[in-house]
Design an enzyme around this catalytic site. Structure first.
Site, mmCIF file in Angstrom:
data_model
loop_
_atom_site.group_PDB
_atom_site.id
_atom_site.type_symbol
_atom_site.label_atom_id
_atom_site.label_comp_id
_atom_site.label_asym_id
_atom_site.label_seq_id
_atom_site.Cartn_x
_atom_site.Cartn_y
_atom_site.Cartn_z
ATOM 1 N N TYR A 56 0.844 -1.203 0.000
ATOM 2 C CA TYR A 56 0.000 0.000 0.000
ATOM 3 C C TYR A 56 0.874 1.246 0.000
ATOM 4 O O TYR A 56 1.566 1.544 0.964
ATOM 5 C CB TYR A 56 -0.949 0.015 1.210
ATOM 6 C CG TYR A 56 -1.854 -1.194 1.324
ATOM 7 C CD1 TYR A 56 -2.175 -1.978 0.215
ATOM 8 C CD2 TYR A 56 -2.401 -1.562 2.539
ATOM 9 C CE1 TYR A 56 -3.005 -3.081 0.327
ATOM 10 C CE2 TYR A 56 -3.250 -2.663 2.664
ATOM 11 C CZ TYR A 56 -3.537 -3.422 1.554
ATOM 12 O OH TYR A 56 -4.359 -4.517 1.672
ATOM 13 N N HIS A 125 0.248 -11.998 0.965
ATOM 14 C CA HIS A 125 -0.809 -11.176 0.362
ATOM 15 C C HIS A 125 -1.482 -11.884 -0.818
ATOM 16 O O HIS A 125 -2.682 -11.816 -1.001
ATOM 17 C CB HIS A 125 -0.193 -9.844 -0.091
ATOM 18 C CG HIS A 125 -1.155 -8.708 -0.156
ATOM 19 N ND1 HIS A 125 -0.753 -7.396 -0.065
ATOM 20 C CD2 HIS A 125 -2.499 -8.656 -0.318
ATOM 21 C CE1 HIS A 125 -1.814 -6.608 -0.171
ATOM 22 N NE2 HIS A 125 -2.877 -7.345 -0.325
ATOM 23 N N SER A 205 -12.743 -5.384 2.494
ATOM 24 C CA SER A 205 -13.761 -4.656 1.705
ATOM 25 C C SER A 205 -15.185 -5.039 2.132
ATOM 26 O O SER A 205 -16.042 -5.313 1.295
ATOM 27 C CB SER A 205 -13.561 -4.882 0.197
ATOM 28 O OG SER A 205 -12.281 -4.470 -0.226
ATOM 29 N N PRO A 206 -15.468 -5.045 3.443
ATOM 30 C CA PRO A 206 -16.807 -5.455 3.907
ATOM 31 C C PRO A 206 -17.887 -4.450 3.532
ATOM 32 O O PRO A 206 -19.076 -4.787 3.598
ATOM 33 C CB PRO A 206 -16.635 -5.554 5.425
ATOM 34 C CG PRO A 206 -15.549 -4.575 5.737
ATOM 35 C CD PRO A 206 -14.605 -4.648 4.576
ATOM 36 N N LEU A 207 -17.453 -3.242 3.136
ATOM 37 C CA LEU A 207 -18.423 -2.228 2.695
ATOM 38 C C LEU A 207 -18.490 -2.175 1.171
ATOM 39 O O LEU A 207 -19.009 -1.216 0.603
ATOM 40 C CB LEU A 207 -18.023 -0.843 3.245
ATOM 41 C CG LEU A 207 -18.026 -0.722 4.774
ATOM 42 C CD1 LEU A 207 -17.322 0.558 5.216
ATOM 43 C CD2 LEU A 207 -19.460 -0.749 5.303
ATOM 44 N N GLY A 208 -17.982 -3.219 0.529
ATOM 45 C CA GLY A 208 -17.997 -3.223 -0.933
ATOM 46 C C GLY A 208 -17.236 -2.037 -1.507
ATOM 47 O O GLY A 208 -17.702 -1.376 -2.439
ATOM 48 N N ARG A 209 -16.059 -1.768 -0.916
ATOM 49 C CA ARG A 209 -15.213 -0.633 -1.324
ATOM 50 C C ARG A 209 -16.013 0.673 -1.265
ATOM 51 O O ARG A 209 -15.843 1.567 -2.096
ATOM 52 C CB ARG A 209 -14.607 -0.866 -2.710
ATOM 53 C CG ARG A 209 -13.748 -2.135 -2.776
ATOM 54 C CD ARG A 209 -13.089 -2.327 -4.113
ATOM 55 N NE ARG A 209 -12.437 -3.628 -4.199
ATOM 56 C CZ ARG A 209 -11.171 -3.886 -3.854
ATOM 57 N NH1 ARG A 209 -10.429 -2.922 -3.398
ATOM 58 N NH2 ARG A 209 -10.678 -5.093 -3.981
ATOM 59 N N GLY A 210 -16.920 0.741 -0.318
ATOM 60 C CA GLY A 210 -17.699 1.966 -0.093
ATOM 61 C C GLY A 210 -19.071 1.926 -0.726
ATOM 62 O O GLY A 210 -19.982 2.658 -0.331
ATOM 63 N N PHE A 211 -19.267 1.057 -1.704
ATOM 64 C CA PHE A 211 -20.508 1.055 -2.482
ATOM 65 C C PHE A 211 -21.728 0.751 -1.618
ATOM 66 O O PHE A 211 -22.794 1.347 -1.781
ATOM 67 C CB PHE A 211 -20.395 0.017 -3.607
ATOM 68 C CG PHE A 211 -21.370 0.224 -4.725
ATOM 69 C CD1 PHE A 211 -21.224 1.283 -5.617
ATOM 70 C CD2 PHE A 211 -22.448 -0.624 -4.910
ATOM 71 C CE1 PHE A 211 -22.121 1.484 -6.657
ATOM 72 C CE2 PHE A 211 -23.353 -0.435 -5.944
ATOM 73 C CZ PHE A 211 -23.193 0.617 -6.828
HETATM 74 N N1 LIG Z 1 -5.959 -8.657 1.206
HETATM 75 C C1 LIG Z 1 -6.291 -7.921 0.180
HETATM 76 O O1 LIG Z 1 -6.010 -8.264 -0.974
HETATM 77 C C2 LIG Z 1 -7.026 -6.631 0.408
HETATM 78 C C3 LIG Z 1 -7.676 -5.983 -0.659
HETATM 79 C C4 LIG Z 1 -8.369 -4.815 -0.388
HETATM 80 C C5 LIG Z 1 -8.404 -4.301 0.898
HETATM 81 N N2 LIG Z 1 -7.751 -4.931 1.912
HETATM 82 C C6 LIG Z 1 -7.755 -4.415 3.293
HETATM 83 O O2 LIG Z 1 -9.096 -4.312 3.741
HETATM 84 C C7 LIG Z 1 -9.366 -3.004 4.180
HETATM 85 C C8 LIG Z 1 -10.820 -2.655 3.969
HETATM 86 O O3 LIG Z 1 -11.213 -2.815 2.618
HETATM 87 P P1 LIG Z 1 -11.442 -1.585 1.630
HETATM 88 O O4 LIG Z 1 -10.877 -0.340 2.243
HETATM 89 O O5 LIG Z 1 -10.974 -2.044 0.308
HETATM 90 O O6 LIG Z 1 -13.012 -1.485 1.465
HETATM 91 P P2 LIG Z 1 -14.253 -1.142 2.401
HETATM 92 O O7 LIG Z 1 -13.891 -1.187 3.807
HETATM 93 O O8 LIG Z 1 -15.344 -2.015 1.914
HETATM 94 O O9 LIG Z 1 -14.608 0.333 1.937
HETATM 95 C C9 LIG Z 1 -13.717 1.407 2.033
HETATM 96 C C10 LIG Z 1 -14.357 2.601 1.347
HETATM 97 O O10 LIG Z 1 -15.597 2.910 1.987
HETATM 98 C C11 LIG Z 1 -15.627 4.237 2.382
HETATM 99 N N3 LIG Z 1 -16.318 4.283 3.688
HETATM 100 C C12 LIG Z 1 -15.923 3.679 4.838
HETATM 101 N N4 LIG Z 1 -16.833 3.903 5.806
HETATM 102 C C13 LIG Z 1 -17.814 4.640 5.255
HETATM 103 C C14 LIG Z 1 -19.023 5.183 5.748
HETATM 104 N N5 LIG Z 1 -19.405 4.968 7.004
HETATM 105 N N6 LIG Z 1 -19.792 5.919 4.906
HETATM 106 C C15 LIG Z 1 -19.431 6.111 3.620
HETATM 107 N N7 LIG Z 1 -18.285 5.614 3.075
HETATM 108 C C16 LIG Z 1 -17.488 4.893 3.903
HETATM 109 C C17 LIG Z 1 -14.182 4.678 2.496
HETATM 110 O O11 LIG Z 1 -14.127 6.049 2.246
HETATM 111 P P3 LIG Z 1 -12.872 6.975 2.660
HETATM 112 O O12 LIG Z 1 -11.704 6.367 1.946
HETATM 113 O O13 LIG Z 1 -13.267 8.298 2.122
HETATM 114 O O14 LIG Z 1 -12.745 6.944 4.122
HETATM 115 C C18 LIG Z 1 -13.524 3.858 1.387
HETATM 116 O O15 LIG Z 1 -13.636 4.523 0.171
HETATM 117 C C19 LIG Z 1 -8.364 -2.158 3.404
HETATM 118 O O16 LIG Z 1 -8.155 -0.901 4.008
HETATM 119 C C20 LIG Z 1 -7.146 -3.031 3.409
HETATM 120 O O17 LIG Z 1 -6.437 -2.891 4.637
HETATM 121 C C21 LIG Z 1 -7.079 -6.096 1.675
#
Ligand SMILES: NC(=O)c1ccc[n+]([C@@H]2O[C@H](COP(=O)([O-])OP(=O)(O)OC[C@H]3O[C@@H](n4cnc5c(N)ncnc54)[C@H](OP(=O)(O)O)[C@@H]3O)[C@@H](O)[C@H]2O)c1
Length: 330
Positions: A56, A125, A205-211
């Protein structure tokens, strides 16, 4: 903050982790001050299971955590990863390495950047299809013996890889994408392989990358370098079709009296005592909202109802761009 045991082999960790990736890359422009404030607030709230990777930034996310934790390393359960090889001159280029010498070299870099002498949870990873996983995990196990690493993890590994790895050394966690619109661990057999071996599922990505929060309504709003611009679920007609999923999440959330994001996280938490979601954010207000998900209790009937409305194939489009799909479930 409530805690949950990280599989059979791990300790109690906060039931919600914090994904730190977006503070440095992938989801638009970050702000160091706000990122640090988010990390500080996470400590106050007891959200102490932090997730990063050497990939990252590359590297800058680990550096950010290292700076923030200086002098209080013991306050968090720190997870990082190795294995995705980035080219600083070409951010889109990716390689994968699970070679034992690469494992040994990578851990030294992570320890230096994180300003620590141990990593709580060290993940591979991505599985390197060119290197037997037993060799990679063997090298990781040596790091445990040397005290550099406390627990081992895999990310996006197949059921077969999980079983082979667990024969070499206890595996504490599998990190894979898992959410209302990505139920692959249930259908590919990886969750079953985890359960056979006492391995926790860390849901990324439990929030579907924010979606799934409902906050994303137009792909045009993404910054130029936002990774979601090339993710099939967020592009073209797929984006519009997937908005139908969000409408359903919103409806369940309204009935439950919570936000859509909280509903999405509560569902992951309710899916098993061995699953820990790690929602990502770089903003205090989102972190606080997400922390509220632990108050949203879903009973078995509600979980079954939600399961039926979001079957494994409900999202339109692959969850990664085609050049990255090949490294999944390896
Ligand atoms: N092992 C792997 O291959 C892998 C791949 C992807 C991710 N990850 C890890 O998993 C973590 C979480 O996954 P992710 O960040 O991809 O996806 P996520 O948690 O599903 O979603 C993150 C996105 O949601 C937005 N968000 C979070 N809370 C919100 C809320 N309450 N209201 C509106 N928008 C909100 C964030 O916005 P902001 O950015 O504006 O705060 C960001 O754009 C990553 O940070 C990383 O450490 C691992």
């Amino acid at each position: 903050m409530i805690t949950r045991k990280l599989g059979t082999h791990g300790p109690e960790v906060s039931i919600l982790g914090l994904g730190c990736m977006g503070m440095s890359e992938f989801y638009g422009i970050g702000d160091e001050k706000e990122s640090v404030a988010t990390l500080e607030r996470a400590l106050e709230l007891g959200i102490t299971f932090w997730d990063t990777s050497d990939a990252y930034g590359p590297h800058t996310n680990e550096e950010l955590l290292g700076r923030t934790l200086a002098g209080r390393r013991d306050k968090v359960f720190l997870a990082t990863k190795f294995g995705i090889v980035r080219d600083p001159n070409d951010p889109m280029k990716r390689g994968i390495s699970g070679r034992p010498e690469y494992v040994r070299q990578s851990v030294e870099g992570s320890l230096r950047r994180l300003k620590t002498d141990y990593i709580d949870l060290y993940y591979q990873h991505r599985v390197d299809r060119a290197v037997p996983i037993e060799e990679t995990v063997g090298a990781m196990a040596d790091l445990v013996k040397e005290g550099k690493v406390r627990h081992l993890g895999l990310s996006e590994a197949s059921a077969e890889s999980i079983r082979k790895a667990a024969k070499v050394h206890p595996i504490t966690a599998l990190q894979s994408e898992y959410s209302l619109w990505t139920r692959d661990p249930e259908t590919t057999g990886t969750l079953a392989a985890c359960r056979e071996n006492g391995i926790a599922l860390v849901a990324y990505s439990p929030l579907g990358r924010g979606f799934l929060t409902g906050a994303i309504t137009r792909p045009e709003d993404f910054a130029e370098d936002d990774y979601r611009r090339v993710n099939p679920r967020f592009t073209g007609e797929n984006f519009a079709k997937n908005l139908a999923i969000v409408e359903k999440v919103k409806k369940f959330a309204a009935d439950k009296g919570c936000t859509p994001g909280q509903l999405a996280l509560a569902w992951v938490i309710a899916k098993g005592g061995d699953i820990v979601p790690i929602p990502g954010t770089k903003r205090v207000k989102y972190l606080e909202e997400n922390a509220g998900a632990v108050e949203v209790k879903l009973g078995p009937a509600e979980v079954a109802e939600i399961d039926a409305v979001f079957p494994p194939d409900s999202a339109v489009g692959d969850r990664y761009a085609s050049n990255m799909m090949g490294s999944i479930n390896a």
